[in-house]
Scaffold this motif. Structure first.
Motif, mmCIF file in Angstrom:
data_model
loop_
_atom_site.group_PDB
_atom_site.id
_atom_site.type_symbol
_atom_site.label_atom_id
_atom_site.label_comp_id
_atom_site.label_asym_id
_atom_site.label_seq_id
_atom_site.Cartn_x
_atom_site.Cartn_y
_atom_site.Cartn_z
ATOM 1 N N ALA A 2 -25.864 56.895 -53.797
ATOM 2 C CA ALA A 2 -24.736 56.513 -52.938
ATOM 3 C C ALA A 2 -23.845 55.522 -53.675
ATOM 4 N N LEU A 3 -22.658 55.355 -53.123
ATOM 5 C CA LEU A 3 -21.696 54.427 -53.706
ATOM 6 C C LEU A 3 -21.131 53.571 -52.575
ATOM 7 N N ALA A 4 -21.143 52.256 -52.762
ATOM 8 C CA ALA A 4 -20.717 51.361 -51.681
ATOM 9 C C ALA A 4 -19.553 50.490 -52.130
ATOM 10 N N MET A 5 -18.385 50.822 -51.624
ATOM 11 C CA MET A 5 -17.169 50.049 -51.890
ATOM 12 C C MET A 5 -16.661 49.418 -50.592
ATOM 13 N N THR A 6 -16.543 50.234 -49.549
ATOM 14 C CA THR A 6 -15.921 49.805 -48.291
ATOM 15 C C THR A 6 -16.728 48.697 -47.620
ATOM 16 N N GLU A 7 -16.004 47.771 -46.981
ATOM 17 C CA GLU A 7 -16.638 46.705 -46.197
ATOM 18 C C GLU A 7 -15.958 46.646 -44.836
ATOM 19 N N ALA A 40 -12.599 45.590 -45.506
ATOM 20 C CA ALA A 40 -11.939 46.162 -46.690
ATOM 21 C C ALA A 40 -12.111 47.673 -46.718
ATOM 22 N N GLY A 41 -11.163 48.386 -46.110
ATOM 23 C CA GLY A 41 -11.165 49.844 -46.145
ATOM 24 C C GLY A 41 -10.075 50.303 -47.093
ATOM 25 N N THR A 42 -8.898 50.574 -46.526
ATOM 26 C CA THR A 42 -7.750 50.987 -47.327
ATOM 27 C C THR A 42 -7.418 49.949 -48.401
ATOM 28 N N ASP A 43 -7.645 48.677 -48.094
ATOM 29 C CA ASP A 43 -7.309 47.618 -49.054
ATOM 30 C C ASP A 43 -7.984 47.827 -50.410
ATOM 31 N N ALA A 44 -9.167 48.468 -50.398
ATOM 32 C CA ALA A 44 -9.868 48.695 -51.661
ATOM 33 C C ALA A 44 -9.266 49.866 -52.419
ATOM 34 N N GLN A 45 -8.410 50.637 -51.739
ATOM 35 C CA GLN A 45 -7.930 51.871 -52.359
ATOM 36 C C GLN A 45 -6.471 51.832 -52.774
ATOM 37 N N LEU A 46 -5.662 51.102 -51.998
ATOM 38 C CA LEU A 46 -4.226 51.142 -52.349
ATOM 39 C C LEU A 46 -3.946 50.580 -53.742
ATOM 40 N N PRO A 47 -4.484 49.525 -54.256
ATOM 41 C CA PRO A 47 -5.241 48.488 -53.578
ATOM 42 C C PRO A 47 -4.322 47.373 -53.086
ATOM 43 N N THR A 68 -20.128 48.954 -45.797
ATOM 44 C CA THR A 68 -20.203 49.851 -44.643
ATOM 45 C C THR A 68 -19.654 51.236 -44.973
ATOM 46 N N TYR A 69 -19.968 52.189 -44.079
ATOM 47 C CA TYR A 69 -19.517 53.589 -44.171
ATOM 48 C C TYR A 69 -19.941 54.245 -45.488
ATOM 49 N N SER A 70 -20.975 53.756 -46.116
ATOM 50 C CA SER A 70 -21.371 54.308 -47.414
ATOM 51 C C SER A 70 -22.188 55.585 -47.189
ATOM 52 N N SER A 71 -21.672 56.691 -47.706
ATOM 53 C CA SER A 71 -22.289 57.995 -47.457
ATOM 54 C C SER A 71 -23.708 58.059 -48.005
ATOM 55 N N TYR A 72 -24.622 58.533 -47.176
ATOM 56 C CA TYR A 72 -26.031 58.814 -47.514
ATOM 57 C C TYR A 72 -26.808 57.567 -47.931
ATOM 58 N N LEU A 113 -10.669 64.428 -42.907
ATOM 59 C CA LEU A 113 -9.459 63.632 -43.148
ATOM 60 C C LEU A 113 -9.842 62.310 -43.804
ATOM 61 N N HIS A 114 -11.147 61.959 -43.717
ATOM 62 C CA HIS A 114 -11.705 60.791 -44.382
ATOM 63 C C HIS A 114 -12.722 61.312 -45.379
ATOM 64 N N PRO A 115 -13.254 60.529 -46.281
ATOM 65 C CA PRO A 115 -12.809 59.198 -46.629
ATOM 66 C C PRO A 115 -11.491 59.270 -47.404
ATOM 67 N N ASN A 161 -12.518 57.176 -56.951
ATOM 68 C CA ASN A 161 -13.450 57.931 -56.124
ATOM 69 C C ASN A 161 -14.370 57.038 -55.311
ATOM 70 N N VAL A 162 -14.357 57.218 -54.017
ATOM 71 C CA VAL A 162 -15.312 56.503 -53.168
ATOM 72 C C VAL A 162 -16.433 57.450 -52.782
ATOM 73 N N ALA A 163 -16.111 58.550 -52.189
ATOM 74 C CA ALA A 163 -17.136 59.552 -51.878
ATOM 75 C C ALA A 163 -16.596 60.880 -52.354
HETATM 76 C C1 LIG Z 1 -17.177 60.462 -43.624
HETATM 77 C C2 LIG Z 1 -16.881 59.209 -44.385
HETATM 78 C C3 LIG Z 1 -17.526 58.983 -45.588
HETATM 79 C C4 LIG Z 1 -17.290 57.796 -46.292
HETATM 80 N N1 LIG Z 1 -17.984 57.561 -47.448
HETATM 81 C C5 LIG Z 1 -17.819 56.372 -48.096
HETATM 82 C C6 LIG Z 1 -18.620 56.050 -49.239
HETATM 83 O O1 LIG Z 1 -19.470 56.843 -49.683
HETATM 84 N N2 LIG Z 1 -18.453 54.835 -49.818
HETATM 85 C C7 LIG Z 1 -17.545 53.925 -49.362
HETATM 86 O O2 LIG Z 1 -17.443 52.849 -49.936
HETATM 87 N N3 LIG Z 1 -16.758 54.210 -48.283
HETATM 88 C C8 LIG Z 1 -16.883 55.397 -47.647
HETATM 89 N N4 LIG Z 1 -16.127 55.688 -46.533
HETATM 90 C C9 LIG Z 1 -15.147 54.719 -46.083
HETATM 91 C C10 LIG Z 1 -13.724 55.170 -46.351
HETATM 92 O O3 LIG Z 1 -13.424 55.045 -47.709
HETATM 93 C C11 LIG Z 1 -12.833 54.292 -45.444
HETATM 94 O O4 LIG Z 1 -13.013 54.759 -44.125
HETATM 95 C C12 LIG Z 1 -11.409 54.350 -45.863
HETATM 96 O O5 LIG Z 1 -11.249 53.626 -47.047
HETATM 97 C C13 LIG Z 1 -10.489 53.766 -44.799
HETATM 98 O O6 LIG Z 1 -10.913 52.503 -44.408
HETATM 99 P P1 LIG Z 1 -11.037 52.153 -42.864
HETATM 100 O O7 LIG Z 1 -11.821 53.219 -42.206
HETATM 101 O O8 LIG Z 1 -11.511 50.754 -42.760
HETATM 102 O O9 LIG Z 1 -9.558 52.269 -42.290
HETATM 103 P P2 LIG Z 1 -8.405 51.155 -42.363
HETATM 104 O O10 LIG Z 1 -8.226 50.690 -43.764
HETATM 105 O O11 LIG Z 1 -8.671 50.122 -41.329
HETATM 106 O O12 LIG Z 1 -7.133 52.002 -41.951
HETATM 107 C C14 LIG Z 1 -6.821 52.306 -40.579
HETATM 108 C C15 LIG Z 1 -5.470 53.007 -40.548
HETATM 109 O O13 LIG Z 1 -4.445 52.119 -41.037
HETATM 110 C C16 LIG Z 1 -3.736 52.719 -42.115
HETATM 111 N N5 LIG Z 1 -3.459 51.677 -43.125
HETATM 112 C C17 LIG Z 1 -4.343 50.799 -43.659
HETATM 113 N N6 LIG Z 1 -3.737 50.004 -44.551
HETATM 114 C C18 LIG Z 1 -2.443 50.374 -44.580
HETATM 115 C C19 LIG Z 1 -1.306 49.920 -45.310
HETATM 116 N N7 LIG Z 1 -1.398 48.941 -46.198
HETATM 117 N N8 LIG Z 1 -0.127 50.529 -45.067
HETATM 118 C C20 LIG Z 1 -0.029 51.532 -44.163
HETATM 119 N N9 LIG Z 1 -1.071 52.012 -43.455
HETATM 120 C C21 LIG Z 1 -2.258 51.435 -43.659
HETATM 121 C C22 LIG Z 1 -4.683 53.793 -42.671
HETATM 122 O O14 LIG Z 1 -3.965 54.863 -43.284
HETATM 123 C C23 LIG Z 1 -5.425 54.262 -41.425
HETATM 124 O O15 LIG Z 1 -4.673 55.254 -40.779
HETATM 125 C C24 LIG Z 1 -16.355 56.849 -45.800
HETATM 126 C C25 LIG Z 1 -15.704 57.090 -44.585
HETATM 127 C C26 LIG Z 1 -15.968 58.245 -43.882
HETATM 128 C C27 LIG Z 1 -15.284 58.459 -42.563
#
Ligand SMILES: Cc1cc2nc3c(=O)[nH]c(=O)nc-3n(C[C@H](O)[C@H](O)[C@H](O)COP(=O)(O)OP(=O)(O)OC[C@H]3O[C@@H](n4cnc5c(N)ncnc54)[C@H](O)[C@@H]3O)c2cc1C
Length: 408
Positions: A130-135, A138-145, A171-175, A377-379, A405-407
């Protein structure tokens, strides 16, 4: 004369696809509907399928050659991803993440990492990575970044003698609820943003201070759980540092394999939904003829087929682009991820419509594909991918253009 574009598949590709399809027909399709209904996400993990995938060489197939993998090109891998998605996108995700994480450890790590975190697991029929990035913060913030000191992952890694001490939550770390080996991204300098202050480490499931706090119950991809992980004074040997100190983001960007793999698996979901809809439209009679002979339904099916074909072409181009970075625009990798997921969503919804009432029944099949498409539609939300494309077009992109790459 050299063909500029050639869409024909090689005999080898056809053989690999047939082998995977046969595996899916024998071991996956017959059982996924029942597994999907198990209510406890921890009980739902498809161990039987994964053990067979290990036993029949499928888990090993996509690994680097040094570990017994079969050297194939990216287009072939995308073809296999489509087969995975057409059978069960969750199972496909588990296998793809295994390939992805082993490749990342192999590419980012050294011989100690290869000997400790890859080789001993190769013959383990239950080995999961597994790979754990999201907290939680810190969801989208880790990706835009969002590259500010207060943005991105905050799980902290602090050196202490021969050890590194990890504290925080992923959190949300697959498997990860069942994983043996987890690649964990931690903050190693909080005075700067994540691109300059993040490092990757390897944590094994038996490490004191590491625990699985919660497994989430997903709408789709139900055989592929995601989990929350706690690190409380979790001590790992300093040799478990996988990337240069503070170089985690850069290394991840450099060595990642395709995020568009997710798009290819979603394409498989679209194909499966289309096949069910086409069959139903040919056999369901209303208005005195099969519903496919009604112009509206025929048009709908035509549009579904076109959507699938457009996504597939872009995914194949992305696969080519991944292997020809000097000739290709890396933005196409993100396009492929978006188009694959959007194709699944659109085609699965149309398949539910074409089935009429039975489209919503849980034993018909399209309802599951619709849930899988929505979860696909995610991740890495599609909006984020599109925003990054916009940043590239505007010329102000910070961070990699190709997917982080997150997942897989
Ligand atoms: C099935 C599944 C598998 C996953 N597997 C993994 C994994 O293996 N490892 C891991 O680390 N993570 C994993 N994730 C986490 C995934 O990477 C995050 O869900 C994703 O990064 C989004 O973060 P969030 O859910 O916190 O949404 P948020 O970041 O809270 O976003 C919520 C909404 O706000 C929008 N938004 C956020 N920031 C901005 C911005 N700056 N400007 C405009 N819009 C914005 C987003 O587009 C979204 O629509 C998984 C998630 C799912 C659902």
């Amino acid at each position: 004369m050299r063909a500029v574009v050639d869409f024909s598949l090689s005999e080898e590709q056809v053989r690999h696809v047939a082998w995977v399809r046969e595996f899916m027909d024998s071991h996956v399709r017959p059982v996924v509907a029942e597994l999907d209904k198990i209510s406890d996400p921890d009980e739902r993990f498809p161990w039987g399928i994964i053990e067979k995938a290990h036993g029949e060489g499928l888990m090993r197939f996509g690994l680097p050659e040094a570990y017994g993998g079969t050297p194939v090109d990216e287009v072939t891998l995308c073809l296999l991803m489509e087969e995975f998605g057409a059978a069960d996108i969750g199972v496909g995700g588990i296998i793809a993440q295994y390939w992805n994480c082993v490749a990342l450890i192999d590419r980012m790590g050294n011989d100690f990492h290869r000997d400790t975190f890859i080789r001993p697991y190769l013959d383990n029929p239950r080995a999961i990575y597994a790979l754990a990035m999201t907290e939680p913060t810190a969801g989208t913030d880790a990706q835009l970044p969002y590259d500010a000191p207060d943005g991105g992952p905050m799980l902290e890694a602090v050196p202490d003698g021969d050890e590194i001490v990890l504290n925080g939550v992923k959190t949300y770390s697959s498997y990860s609820n069942v994983a043996d080996v987890i690649i964990v991204f931690a903050r190693t300098d909080k005075s700067v943003g994540l691109t300059q202050g993040m490092t990757a480490f390897i944590v094994t499931k038996d490490t004191p201070g590491f625990s699985v706090a919660r497994t989430f119950d997903l709408m789709g991809h139900r055989l592929a759980p995601i989990a929350e992980l706690h690190f409380d004074d979790c001590r790992i040997p300093k040799e478990n540092q996988l990337t240069p100190w503070n170089g985690g983001f850069a290394e991840m960007s450099r060595f990642t394999v395709g995020r568009y793999w997710v798009g290819a698996r979603c394409l498989g979901v679209a194909r499966a939904a289309f096949d069910l809809a086409l069959e139903y439209a040919k056999t369901r009679v209303q208005g005195g003829k099969p519903i496919i002979e009604h112009q509206m339904v025929a048009r709908q099916l035509g549009e579904m087929a076109m959507t699938i074909e457009a996504a597939r072409n872009t995914i194949w181009k992305a696969a080519w682009a991944a292997e020809h970075p000097e000739q290709a625009d890396p933005i196409v990798l993100r396009m492929a991820r978006v188009l694959g997921s959007e194709a699944a969503m659109k085609v699965a919804l149309d398949a539910v419509r074409i089935h009429g009432g039975p489209g919503t029944f849980t034993d018909v099949g399209v309802e599951k594909l619709f849930r899988d498409a929505a979860t696909g539609l995610h991740p890495a939300p599609l909006d984020v991918q599109l925003m990054i494309m916009g940043q590239v077009l505007a010329g102000n992109r910070q961070g990699p253009v190709a997917p982080l790459n997150v997942a897989s």
